[in-house]
Design an enzyme around this catalytic site. Structure first.
Site, PDB file in Angstrom:
ATOM      1  N   LYS A 112     -59.210 102.351  80.756  1.00  0.00           N
ATOM      2  CA  LYS A 112     -57.592 100.991  81.874  1.00  0.00           C
ATOM      3  C   LYS A 112     -57.974 100.273  83.343  1.00  0.00           C
ATOM      4  O   LYS A 112     -57.500  99.680  83.604  1.00  0.00           O
ATOM      5  CB  LYS A 112     -56.438 101.840  81.440  1.00  0.00           C
ATOM      6  CG  LYS A 112     -56.404 101.810  79.684  1.00  0.00           C
ATOM      7  CD  LYS A 112     -54.520 102.534  79.352  1.00  0.00           C
ATOM      8  CE  LYS A 112     -54.771 104.352  80.184  1.00  0.00           C
ATOM      9  NZ  LYS A 112     -55.572 105.351  79.461  1.00  0.00           N
ATOM     10  N   ARG A 155     -45.697 104.882  77.002  1.00  0.00           N
ATOM     11  CA  ARG A 155     -46.319 105.017  76.602  1.00  0.00           C
ATOM     12  C   ARG A 155     -45.436 105.904  75.806  1.00  0.00           C
ATOM     13  O   ARG A 155     -45.911 107.031  74.623  1.00  0.00           O
ATOM     14  CB  ARG A 155     -47.172 106.299  77.171  1.00  0.00           C
ATOM     15  CG  ARG A 155     -48.270 105.960  77.966  1.00  0.00           C
ATOM     16  CD  ARG A 155     -48.292 107.637  79.023  1.00  0.00           C
ATOM     17  NE  ARG A 155     -49.489 108.121  79.066  1.00  0.00           N
ATOM     18  CZ  ARG A 155     -50.076 107.986  80.252  1.00  0.00           C
ATOM     19  NH1 ARG A 155     -50.376 106.965  81.084  1.00  0.00           N
ATOM     20  NH2 ARG A 155     -51.927 108.424  79.884  1.00  0.00           N
ATOM     21  N   ARG A 164     -66.637 112.023  85.079  1.00  0.00           N
ATOM     22  CA  ARG A 164     -65.684 110.563  85.175  1.00  0.00           C
ATOM     23  C   ARG A 164     -65.529 111.241  86.923  1.00  0.00           C
ATOM     24  O   ARG A 164     -65.075 112.962  86.841  1.00  0.00           O
ATOM     25  CB  ARG A 164     -63.810 110.140  85.168  1.00  0.00           C
ATOM     26  CG  ARG A 164     -63.216 109.608  85.828  1.00  0.00           C
ATOM     27  CD  ARG A 164     -62.286 109.187  85.058  1.00  0.00           C
ATOM     28  NE  ARG A 164     -61.577 109.777  85.104  1.00  0.00           N
ATOM     29  CZ  ARG A 164     -60.707 109.919  84.545  1.00  0.00           C
ATOM     30  NH1 ARG A 164     -59.848 108.512  84.114  1.00  0.00           N
ATOM     31  NH2 ARG A 164     -59.256 110.521  83.417  1.00  0.00           N
ATOM     32  N   ARG A 190     -60.603 114.817  88.472  1.00  0.00           N
ATOM     33  CA  ARG A 190     -59.807 115.378  88.586  1.00  0.00           C
ATOM     34  C   ARG A 190     -59.228 116.365  87.671  1.00  0.00           C
ATOM     35  O   ARG A 190     -59.776 117.107  86.554  1.00  0.00           O
ATOM     36  CB  ARG A 190     -58.315 114.039  87.563  1.00  0.00           C
ATOM     37  CG  ARG A 190     -57.836 112.565  88.424  1.00  0.00           C
ATOM     38  CD  ARG A 190     -57.261 111.167  87.584  1.00  0.00           C
ATOM     39  NE  ARG A 190     -56.335 112.141  85.979  1.00  0.00           N
ATOM     40  CZ  ARG A 190     -56.821 110.615  85.852  1.00  0.00           C
ATOM     41  NH1 ARG A 190     -56.720 109.774  85.828  1.00  0.00           N
ATOM     42  NH2 ARG A 190     -56.067 111.146  84.178  1.00  0.00           N
ATOM     43  N   ARG A 204     -53.609 115.567  75.409  1.00  0.00           N
ATOM     44  CA  ARG A 204     -53.347 114.142  76.598  1.00  0.00           C
ATOM     45  C   ARG A 204     -53.174 112.762  74.910  1.00  0.00           C
ATOM     46  O   ARG A 204     -53.508 112.403  74.694  1.00  0.00           O
ATOM     47  CB  ARG A 204     -54.285 113.771  77.747  1.00  0.00           C
ATOM     48  CG  ARG A 204     -53.550 114.130  78.979  1.00  0.00           C
ATOM     49  CD  ARG A 204     -54.967 113.890  79.339  1.00  0.00           C
ATOM     50  NE  ARG A 204     -55.564 112.914  80.219  1.00  0.00           N
ATOM     51  CZ  ARG A 204     -57.226 112.838  81.283  1.00  0.00           C
ATOM     52  NH1 ARG A 204     -57.121 113.806  81.069  1.00  0.00           N
ATOM     53  NH2 ARG A 204     -57.008 111.858  81.284  1.00  0.00           N
TER      54      ARG A 204
HETATM   55  P1  AP5 Z   1     -61.524 105.185  82.796  1.00  0.00           P
HETATM   56  O1  AP5 Z   1     -61.260 102.815  83.204  1.00  0.00           O
HETATM   57  O2  AP5 Z   1     -61.048 106.247  84.272  1.00  0.00           O
HETATM   58  O3  AP5 Z   1     -60.043 105.182  81.929  1.00  0.00           O
HETATM   59  P2  AP5 Z   1     -58.787 105.016  81.646  1.00  0.00           P
HETATM   60  O4  AP5 Z   1     -58.381 104.077  80.861  1.00  0.00           O
HETATM   61  O5  AP5 Z   1     -57.907 104.772  83.322  1.00  0.00           O
HETATM   62  O6  AP5 Z   1     -58.035 106.628  81.754  1.00  0.00           O
HETATM   63  P3  AP5 Z   1     -57.022 107.780  82.424  1.00  0.00           P
HETATM   64  O7  AP5 Z   1     -57.734 108.913  81.764  1.00  0.00           O
HETATM   65  O8  AP5 Z   1     -56.865 107.014  84.148  1.00  0.00           O
HETATM   66  O9  AP5 Z   1     -55.768 107.732  81.468  1.00  0.00           O
HETATM   67  P4  AP5 Z   1     -54.984 108.233  80.658  1.00  0.00           P
HETATM   68  O10 AP5 Z   1     -54.366 107.561  80.589  1.00  0.00           O
HETATM   69  O11 AP5 Z   1     -55.254 109.613  80.833  1.00  0.00           O
HETATM   70  O12 AP5 Z   1     -54.739 108.985  82.846  1.00  0.00           O
HETATM   71  P5  AP5 Z   1     -53.363 108.380  83.864  1.00  0.00           P
HETATM   72  O13 AP5 Z   1     -53.754 108.373  84.957  1.00  0.00           O
HETATM   73  O14 AP5 Z   1     -52.958 106.942  83.373  1.00  0.00           O
HETATM   74  O15 AP5 Z   1     -61.940 105.281  82.634  1.00  0.00           O
HETATM   75  C1  AP5 Z   1     -62.756 106.585  82.508  1.00  0.00           C
HETATM   76  C2  AP5 Z   1     -64.351 106.479  82.377  1.00  0.00           C
HETATM   77  O16 AP5 Z   1     -65.369 106.048  81.728  1.00  0.00           O
HETATM   78  C3  AP5 Z   1     -64.773 106.625  84.046  1.00  0.00           C
HETATM   79  O17 AP5 Z   1     -65.690 107.864  84.038  1.00  0.00           O
HETATM   80  C4  AP5 Z   1     -65.755 104.920  84.183  1.00  0.00           C
HETATM   81  O18 AP5 Z   1     -65.885 104.253  84.956  1.00  0.00           O
HETATM   82  C5  AP5 Z   1     -66.407 104.953  82.386  1.00  0.00           C
HETATM   83  N1  AP5 Z   1     -65.838 104.246  82.149  1.00  0.00           N
HETATM   84  C6  AP5 Z   1     -65.252 102.943  82.040  1.00  0.00           C
HETATM   85  N2  AP5 Z   1     -65.179 101.721  80.900  1.00  0.00           N
HETATM   86  C7  AP5 Z   1     -66.469 102.733  80.474  1.00  0.00           C
HETATM   87  C8  AP5 Z   1     -66.843 101.326  79.270  1.00  0.00           C
HETATM   88  N3  AP5 Z   1     -66.570 100.141  78.824  1.00  0.00           N
HETATM   89  N4  AP5 Z   1     -68.224 101.959  79.001  1.00  0.00           N
HETATM   90  C9  AP5 Z   1     -68.978 102.925  79.340  1.00  0.00           C
HETATM   91  N5  AP5 Z   1     -67.851 103.718  80.376  1.00  0.00           N
HETATM   92  C10 AP5 Z   1     -67.182 103.575  80.863  1.00  0.00           C
HETATM   93  O19 AP5 Z   1     -52.293 109.542  83.097  1.00  0.00           O
HETATM   94  C11 AP5 Z   1     -52.368 110.588  83.503  1.00  0.00           C
HETATM   95  C12 AP5 Z   1     -50.831 111.357  83.389  1.00  0.00           C
HETATM   96  O20 AP5 Z   1     -49.828 111.024  84.176  1.00  0.00           O
HETATM   97  C13 AP5 Z   1     -50.764 112.059  81.625  1.00  0.00           C
HETATM   98  O21 AP5 Z   1     -50.991 112.138  81.044  1.00  0.00           O
HETATM   99  C14 AP5 Z   1     -49.086 112.227  82.242  1.00  0.00           C
HETATM  100  O22 AP5 Z   1     -48.662 113.009  82.471  1.00  0.00           O
HETATM  101  C15 AP5 Z   1     -49.017 110.860  83.793  1.00  0.00           C
HETATM  102  N6  AP5 Z   1     -47.882 110.176  82.600  1.00  0.00           N
HETATM  103  C16 AP5 Z   1     -48.791 108.994  83.495  1.00  0.00           C
HETATM  104  N7  AP5 Z   1     -47.984 107.571  82.866  1.00  0.00           N
HETATM  105  C17 AP5 Z   1     -46.867 108.082  81.910  1.00  0.00           C
HETATM  106  C18 AP5 Z   1     -46.067 107.231  81.804  1.00  0.00           C
HETATM  107  N8  AP5 Z   1     -46.222 106.414  81.760  1.00  0.00           N
HETATM  108  N9  AP5 Z   1     -44.849 108.167  80.709  1.00  0.00           N
HETATM  109  C19 AP5 Z   1     -45.373 109.630  81.294  1.00  0.00           C
HETATM  110  N10 AP5 Z   1     -46.571 110.276  81.779  1.00  0.00           N
HETATM  111  C20 AP5 Z   1     -47.315 109.155  82.854  1.00  0.00           C
END
Ligand code: AP5
Ligand code: ZN
Length: 215
Positions: A13, A87, A126, A160, A171
């Protein structure tokens, strides 16, 4: 144009949202990034948020909806890419109401489908640029050989705190329990489009572009 990128942790994402910012002048609204910023602030709220995130649990709806509301109030030039939000069903309802209040609508909800096994490999490899947040992967998108970020030239990269096996397990559980029901919610509204998130980064980008070009 306002879109949601929906998908499990590691689906890509953030990677696609950053690209859309560059190519389409849209604004990435990542609640994960906003919460990571809040946790460095040292406030009471920041401390609570840090504990919840490190466990891999979801932060309360009230906090994240408040963060998104603030951003929408200050305007999203070129349209918003909601990354990691909503979410929960309560967050989805709140977003609908907020957009309506601002005279805006949702144009597409893009579900990025990736197998659990691949998610583990992606999260484990990552790292991000400490300066600009560019996302790298040890295998699929390695840091350039000169050790400098291709986007900003920065030389510091970080991993991270919640990118470990235990938090990732939690998660994923949270995703399947609380977030995956949103696919049904948006499908019923006719907004949901799926993409093959298992393809490489450029192929996923092309699929997303094709969807957005039709809207
Ligand atoms: P990346 O693009 O970083 O993936 P992502 O989907 O953004 O993953 P996240 O881990 O950031 O998602 P998340 O939802 O767990 O975290 P968030 O910060 O939102 O890609 C991942 C890796 O793969 C990278 O190394 C990239 O290079 C590689 N890659 C990408 N595309 C690829 C492809 N096509 N092929 C191969 N490799 C690829 O949330 C973190 C925490 O915050 C949550 O756990 C929660 O505690 C809190 N939080 C955030 N939002 C909310 C909400 N709305 N409500 C409640 N709690 C929340
Ligand atoms: Zn950088």
């Amino acid at each position: 144009m306002n879109i949601i990128l929906l998908g499990p942790p590691g689906a890509g994402k953030g990677t696609q949202a950053r690209r859309l910012e560059e190519t389409r002048g849209m604004t990435q609204l990542s609640t994960g990034d906003m919460l990571r910023e809040a946790r460095t602030s040292g406030t009471e709220m920041g401390k609570i948020v840090a504990e919840v995130m490190d466990r891999g649990d979801l932060v309360t709806d009230e906090i994240v909806i408040g963060l998104i509301e603030e951003k929408l109030e200050s305007g999203t030039g070129g349209g918003a890419i909601f990354d990691g939000f909503p979410r929960t069903l309560a967050q989805a309802d709140a977003l609908g109401n907020l957009l309506e209040r601002h005279g805006q609508k949702l144009d597409a909800v893009i579900e990025m489908r990736v197998d659990d096994e691949a998610l583990v490999t992606r999260i484990a490899g990552r790292s991000t640029c400490a300066e600009c947040g560019e996302v790298y992967h040890d295998v699929t998108k390695p840091i350039p050989e000169d050790g400098k970020c291709s986007n900003c030239g920065g030389t510091e990269f970080k991993r991270r705190a919640d990118d470990n096996e235990e938090s990732l397990k939690q998660r994923l559980l949270e995703y399947y329990k609380k977030t995956s029901p949103l696919t049904g919610y948006y499908h019923a509204k006719g907004d949901l489009v799926g993409v093959d998130g298992m393809a490489d980064i450029d192929a996923v980008a092309a699929e997303i572009d094709a969807i957005l070009d039709k809207r």
